[in-house]
Design an enzyme around this catalytic site. Structure first.
Site, PDB file in Angstrom:
ATOM      1  N   ARG A   1     -15.867  13.541  13.675  1.00 29.06           N
ATOM      2  CA  ARG A   1     -16.336  12.197  13.353  1.00 29.06           C
ATOM      3  C   ARG A   1     -16.835  11.416  14.563  1.00 29.06           C
ATOM      4  O   ARG A   1     -17.938  10.871  14.560  1.00 29.06           O
ATOM      5  CB  ARG A   1     -15.203  11.396  12.692  1.00 29.06           C
TER       6      ARG A   1
ATOM      7  N   GLU B   1      -0.777   2.111   8.770  1.00 28.36           N
ATOM      8  CA  GLU B   1      -1.877   1.819   9.688  1.00 28.36           C
ATOM      9  C   GLU B   1      -1.569   0.619  10.581  1.00 28.36           C
ATOM     10  O   GLU B   1      -2.162   0.466  11.647  1.00 28.36           O
ATOM     11  CB  GLU B   1      -3.174   1.571   8.879  1.00 28.36           C
TER      12      GLU B   1
ATOM     13  N   LEU C   1      -3.065   9.035   4.706  1.00 34.10           N
ATOM     14  CA  LEU C   1      -2.202   8.982   3.528  1.00 34.10           C
ATOM     15  C   LEU C   1      -0.850   9.585   3.868  1.00 34.10           C
ATOM     16  O   LEU C   1       0.204   9.094   3.469  1.00 34.10           O
ATOM     17  CB  LEU C   1      -2.846   9.736   2.363  1.00 34.10           C
TER      18      LEU C   1
ATOM     19  N   HIS D   1     -14.013   2.488  10.199  1.00 33.38           N
ATOM     20  CA  HIS D   1     -13.333   3.100   9.062  1.00 33.38           C
ATOM     21  C   HIS D   1     -11.812   3.026   9.155  1.00 33.38           C
ATOM     22  O   HIS D   1     -11.115   2.993   8.152  1.00 33.38           O
ATOM     23  CB  HIS D   1     -13.781   4.563   9.015  1.00 33.38           C
TER      24      HIS D   1
ATOM     25  N   GLY E   1       0.862  -1.182   0.000  1.00 35.93           N
ATOM     26  CA  GLY E   1       0.000   0.000   0.000  1.00 35.93           C
ATOM     27  C   GLY E   1       0.896   1.228   0.000  1.00 35.93           C
ATOM     28  O   GLY E   1       2.047   1.167  -0.437  1.00 35.93           O
TER      29      GLY E   1
END
Lengths: 638, 259, 238
Positions: A331, A426, A442, A402, A43
């Site tokens: 959030r 992550e 990111l 998420h 990733g």
């Protein structure tokens, strides 16, 4: 007890990284060629690390379970990437990005790591633009920015709604170049199933080839895990179906500490679950909350269609509770508020688990064309999935899992407590504390891969002699391969009644009910009773069709679910032990007017769990969080 | 609703394959096509049969992992969406749906509906990049890019690498995929130094992998989940002609520095 | 020559060769039509034109050889590419649907091209090599001569055309072949822009242009045999 030495360099915060880079050991080019580094995952973090390490001259072997190094779920990130460029001249700076990130993480992240992240954010944008990432631009040809996730400055760089995709393809192209040059060996369809630890150092991995079923041993001077987050432990999430915890979980079982597993982020604007068959939740961009108003009926059980509910009988609960932030509340806050109203029986839609996100006021004010221009593609996605037009009837949304802020514990060099094991992106725990801000994932993945690891890995490699690298016939390799093989055999031979998918569903429901958006000691204790039972049933009543010597997707899934069940136990245990509320971890017992109440006296630390055996209570190691430059404060959005 | 599936089953590349017919359990029309396959697979596993292998991951139309040719159309009946964003309400109750893998020689079959698309990776490895070492980049704003070029580059860069273009083309041509990457990088000032060698190298690899040529039928564009335009193929053809006249070698030299 | 070998080595290069040779052949098709249409201006005009061509041996043979080379290049590239294309898709889909969005012309390029090629052979035997067996009229076109002012003889092309096309089967095969040729051009011409990378005009514009040109050529070529069947020039036969 594991020793947790964070290795944070001394000196003023702003100079730590520069100083550390200078003090880090260098490997001379002739020796770099001899060192071999195993990287798992491609990733943003794994792809950028593999490419950069190869550019430096190391031999790199990259493993992905996908069919190509371009498929990792980084690709799905929509919003953008933060960087303290201050191109907008609106008062941004490295320190401001650092402070926003620390505060957004509810003061549960490591100060020095976050400051370094803010520093290198600037280089990331340069690197990506040079690679040909087509960032949005202004007519003058310079880069455009937007404000995102409630930030007061515009520091988010973006490429339409596909920033993650473009950044990942940038890293993939850099990686591809190195593969083409022969500097990286790329192994696709290769799932890491165990970490090999030789004399206390991570020296290799065991891999199953998903096309042929062949299990192989791979040795390296260091192992880098960049395998993403573990949100699929909840079964339903915005993660890709293949995202899993297996690589870091098996490293945990080999001695790496797992830090803060209970820090999970629930995103408020996702399309609600429509039925039992559902496999995946789809995120609707947060930007919708700029023009949409969130409401539910005042009366519980009100089944009228939204148009028939008069204004007076609607509860615009975010505007009511948080008059100054209203629908733009962060959030975690917006998610919890939605859960509350649904728990009161006021949820909407067939399942009662949803709230309205209503654009009718905005359409009246701005006209349908304006709304179409701003959100047209999101309304299209919504229509595709639900067959409803959000121009005519309010959208239904509900929170969904998420992102996971927890992960393997790492020091300032991104090395875990197991020497030679590095963890990026992550998969590690380091930079987001208890809550991640929008457009920061990111940034962290690329910072770790392009700039941090390549500078710090030398500190470990300098202590290792490549000619003394263990061989794959070492007992530790044999042992790891054997345990992998026997797990595979066991799953295939049990011949029980239930599929892995059904266990995954049950696991997800337990976690969502007892360890979701709001957690209580009673609920968590209940989960900790249910989960071991589920684990035992899994290992006695699993049915896995097919065999081991060919592509077998049921087998892949079974292995991942087995790890998720064990992780579920640790997640609940961590949540139970952390008797405070912070960011994504909300304990109902610890709140003040419905808001998170931290306990800095007792819990200003990272909890790094150490494996002691399946079903046995793990050891809770603690790394205190020391803030030199900033003061802890309370987040308030009223 | 219920449907009847005619699915291609094949144990591996060597053994022969064929269609099998399955009647699905009761379905909800709001299911995605892949969720329908999940349900069928649970049903098969429950009856002691091997589930249907199919590729999928993000299930939101961006990773490019899902494939499938549904009733003769790669990614199903709707334009501009991938299989994972195809919903059962697009089919009729009781309909027979034919499900096949992507067919192309450069995409060898692995099992059932899963094919190997590594040939795409090899094309990118041969030249689909801008050679820039980490750390050597100038400030991002030191190279302005006209917005019109940057937007067009983004149109091309959206390609998700799923391979539907190849699956749809009667020649199994990869021109849309290759041209999207060539155009994306060729439109940006950062991509200019390698523009000629890139197009030569990528086209050479494309041919070596065994893809067919473009006969401009437009099938690729019609099935592309990102609606990538056929115009990028023309753009690549032009770049190729220029590179050829300039005498650019056919492939990148592996001896070049970097490793 | 080196450019041609470089082009030949890649699929894109072969498309270039096809496009370039295609342009040359297309130009010939237009010129040939303009020449033929002079039949409507009476025997003097067309015979004079034929005589002019015959008298320029260098030009005539130059163009003939050039055209032949173009045909060889065009056909050879097409066959080579088709083989590559078929090899790339060894197994077809079971659902049996035609390729999506692909026009009939685009799917049948090889077939229309090959049929036209066979027709050209026949056409050459018919009118250029004037083999009596193929005109189905039982006459030898070689005997159709006319006297010039200096008493030398030259072929009476006008009469050959009238007599040749009065046979319905000959006229029909001609119309069919020209139809296929124009179908071929209706896709070939727009593809040519694509293969050469000319993006100046919109794709709709290119398609429109190609179809328009195809239709005009078809009408132009067909006007001759159809007029003859309807009685044009019947005075020659008597």
């Amino acid at each position: 007890m594991a020793t947790l030495n964070s290795n944070i360099p001394a000196g003023p915060l702003g100079q730590k990284w520069q100083k550390h880079k200078f003090n880090s050991k260098l490997i001379n080019p002739a020796n770099k060629r001899k060192h071999k580094i195993i990287v798992v995952g491609a990733g943003l973090a794994g792809g950028s690390a593999s490419a950069t390490l190869a550019e430096l001259g190391y031999q790199v072997e990259n493993f992905v379970f996908h069919d190509s190094p371009r498929r990792a779920h980084s690709i799905a990130a929509q919003g953008g990437i933060n960087a303290a460029k201050n191109y907008q001249n609106d008062g941004d700076s490295v320190f401001r990005l650092f402070y926003d990130t620390i505060k957004g993480g509810d003061f549960r992240a490591r100060e020095a790591n976050v400051h370094r992240l803010a520093e290198v954010s600037v280089n990331i944008i340069d690197q990506c633009a040079a690679q040909g990432v087509p960032f949005a631009r202004e007519y003058g040809g310079l880069l455009d920015n937007r404000s995102f996730g409630g930030a007061q400055v515009s520091r988010t760089f973006y490429a339409r709604g596909q920033t993650g995709q473009q950044l990942l393809l940038g890293a993939y192209s850099a990686l591809s170049r190195q593969i083409g040059l022969g500097a990286v060996t790329s192994r696709t369809h290769s799932e890491m199933l165990d970490l090999v630890v030789v004399d206390g150092h991570a020296k290799g991995i065991i891999v199953r080839n998903l096309k042929t079923g062949e299990i192989t041993r791979h040795v390296g001077d260091a192992v880098v895990l960049a395998t993403g987050g573990y949100g699929n432990v909840f079964n339903l999430s915005t993660y890709a179906r293949g995202s899993n915890v297996t690589a870091i979980w098996r490293a945990y079982k080999r001695g790496a500490c797992f830090a803060n597993p209970c820090y999970t982020q629930i995103h408020p604007t996702c399309i609600p679950v429509s039925g039992d068959y559902q496999s995946k939740l789809t995120l609707m961009s947060e930007s919708l909350r700029n023009d949409g108003r969130i409401w539910v009926p005042k009366k519980p059980g009100d089944r009228r269609s939204p148009q028939d509910i008069p204004e007076l009988e609607r509860d615009y609960y975010l505007e009511r509770k948080y008059p100054s932030f209203g629908n733009l509340a962060p959030r975690d806050i917006a998610s919890r508020a939605a859960k509350q109203v649904c728990d009161e029986g006021r949820g909407v839609g067939e399942t009662g688990l949803g709230v309205y996100l209503d654009f009718s006021d905005a359409i009246q004010r701005l006209g349908e064309d304006k709304i179409r221009e701003r959100y047209g593609n999101l309304f299209d996605i919504y229509h595709e999935i639900t067959n409803e037009s959000a121009y005519r009837t309010p959208m239904r949304i509900y929170p969904a899992v998420h992102y996971t802020m927890g992960g393997l514990w790492v020091d300032y060099n991104l090395m875990s407590n197991l020497p030679g094991l590095f963890v990026l992106g992550e998969a590690n725990f380091s930079d987001h504390g208890a809550n991640r801000l929008g457009a920061s994932a990111l940034m962290q993945g690329l910072a770790d891969g392009y700039f941090v690891l390549p500078a710090t890995i030398g500190n470990y490699l300098a202590t290792q002699k490549p000619d003394q690298r263990p061989k794959t016939d070492h007992a530790a390799f044999k042992d790891a391969e054997h345990s992998t093989q026997s797990m595979v055999d066991r799953m295939l031979s049990m011949n029980g009644k239930r599929t892995a998918a059904s266990f995954h569903k049950e696991l997800g429901k337990i976690l969502w009910d007892y360890c979701g958006m709001a957690r209580t000691a009673t609920g968590l204790k209940k989960a900790l009773e249910l989960l071991p039972e589920l684990r035992e049933e899994f290992w006695s009543n699993l049915r896995t069709p097919g065999n081991a010597s060919e592509m077998n997707q049921s087998l892949e899934q079974a292995g991942r679910v087995a790890d998720f069940i064990e992780l579920g136990e640790l997640l609940c245990l961590d949540a139970l032990t952390r008797e405070e509320s912070c960011g994504g971890h909300f304990r109902e017992e610890h709140q003040e007017d419905g808001e998170c109440k931290r306990d800095d006296e007792r819990f200003a630390h990272a909890a790094a769990w150490e494996f002691t055996g399946v079903g046995k209570t793990p050891v809770r190691n603690v790394e205190p969080l020391v803030y030199d430059e900033i003061k802890m404060a309370t987040r308030s959005y009223k | 609703m219920k449907v009847r599936l005619k699915v291609w089953r094949q144990k591996n590349a060597e053994s022969p394959g064929g269609f099998e017919t399955y009647d699905t359990p009761d379905l909800n029309s709001n299911m995605s096509f892949l969720e329908m396959l999940d349900v069928v697979n649970e049903d098969l596993a429950g009856r002691g049969q091997e589930p249907i292998a199919f590729d999928h991951d993000c299930r939101e139309g961006i990773c490019g992992t899902c494939s499938l040719v549904i009733n003769g159309k790669p990614h199903g009946p709707h334009r501009k969406v991938a299989t994972c964003q195809t919903y059962m309400r697009s089919f009729k109750d009781g309909e027979t749906i034919v499900v096949e893998p992507f067919r192309a020689k450069p995409f060898p079959l692995i099992r059932d509906l899963v094919v190997d698309r590594k040939s795409f990776d090899r094309i990118i490895q041969s030249g689909g990049f801008i050679s820039v070492r980490t750390g050597s980049a100038p400030d991002a704003n030191s190279t302005p890019v006209p917005k019109i070029h940057s937007d067009l580059a983004m149109d091309a860069a959206q390609c998700i690498g799923c391979g539907a273009c190849v699956a749809a083309c009667k020649n199994a041509s990869a021109m849309l995929f290759v041209s999207a990457k060539v155009s994306h990088l060729g439109l940006l000032p950062q991509g200019q130094p390698e523009r000629d060698r890139r197009v030569m190298a990528m086209v050479t690899t494309m041919d070596e992998e065994g893809f067919g040529s473009c006969t401009v039928t437009g099938s690729c564009e019609a099935v592309c989940p990102k609606a990538i335009s056929l115009d990028f193929i023309a753009r690549m053809n032009r770049d190729y002609g220029v590179a050829l006249i300039k005498g650019e070698p056919r492939r990148n030299q592996a001896s070049e520095g970097g490793a | 020559m080196k450019v041609i070998t470089r082009l030949w080595r890649s699929s894109l290069g072969k498309k270039y060769l096809m496009a370039l040779s295609g342009i040359a052949l297309w130009v010939f098709v237009i010129g040939h039509l303009l020449g033929n249409l002079q039949v409507f201006l009476g025997p003097e005009k067309i015979n004079g034109y034929a005589h002019f061509l015959k008298s320029q041996a260098g030009l005539l043979w130059g163009s003939r050889l050039g055209l032949l080379a173009m045909v060889v290049l065009h056909v050879a590239s097409a066959i080579s590419l088709s083989r590559q294309n078929r090899a790339a898709r060894p197994i077809d889909y079971g659902a049996g649907a035609p390729p999506l969005a692909a026009s009939y012309a685009s799917r049948t390029m090889l077939m229309s091209g090959l049929i036209v090629a066979f027709f050209i052979v026949y056409h050459l035997l018919h009118y250029t090599l004037i083999v009596p067996a193929v005109n189905l009229q039982g006459v030898d076109f070689a005997t159709y001569q006319r006297k010039l002012a200096d008493n030398s003889e030259t072929p009476d092309v006008y009469r050959m055309m009238i007599v040749g096309f009065r046979h319905p089967a000959v006229a029909a095969s001609y119309v069919i072949a020209v139809g296929l040729l124009c179908l071929h051009l209706s896709h070939g011409l727009s593809s040519m822009f694509q293969s050469l990378g000319i993006t100046r005009f919109s794709r709709e514009g290119r398609d429109c242009f190609a179809r328009g040109v195809g239709l005009l050529l078809f009408l132009g070529y067909c006007s001759i045999p159809i007029s003859i069947l309807l009685g044009f020039g019947k005075e020659v036969v008597k």
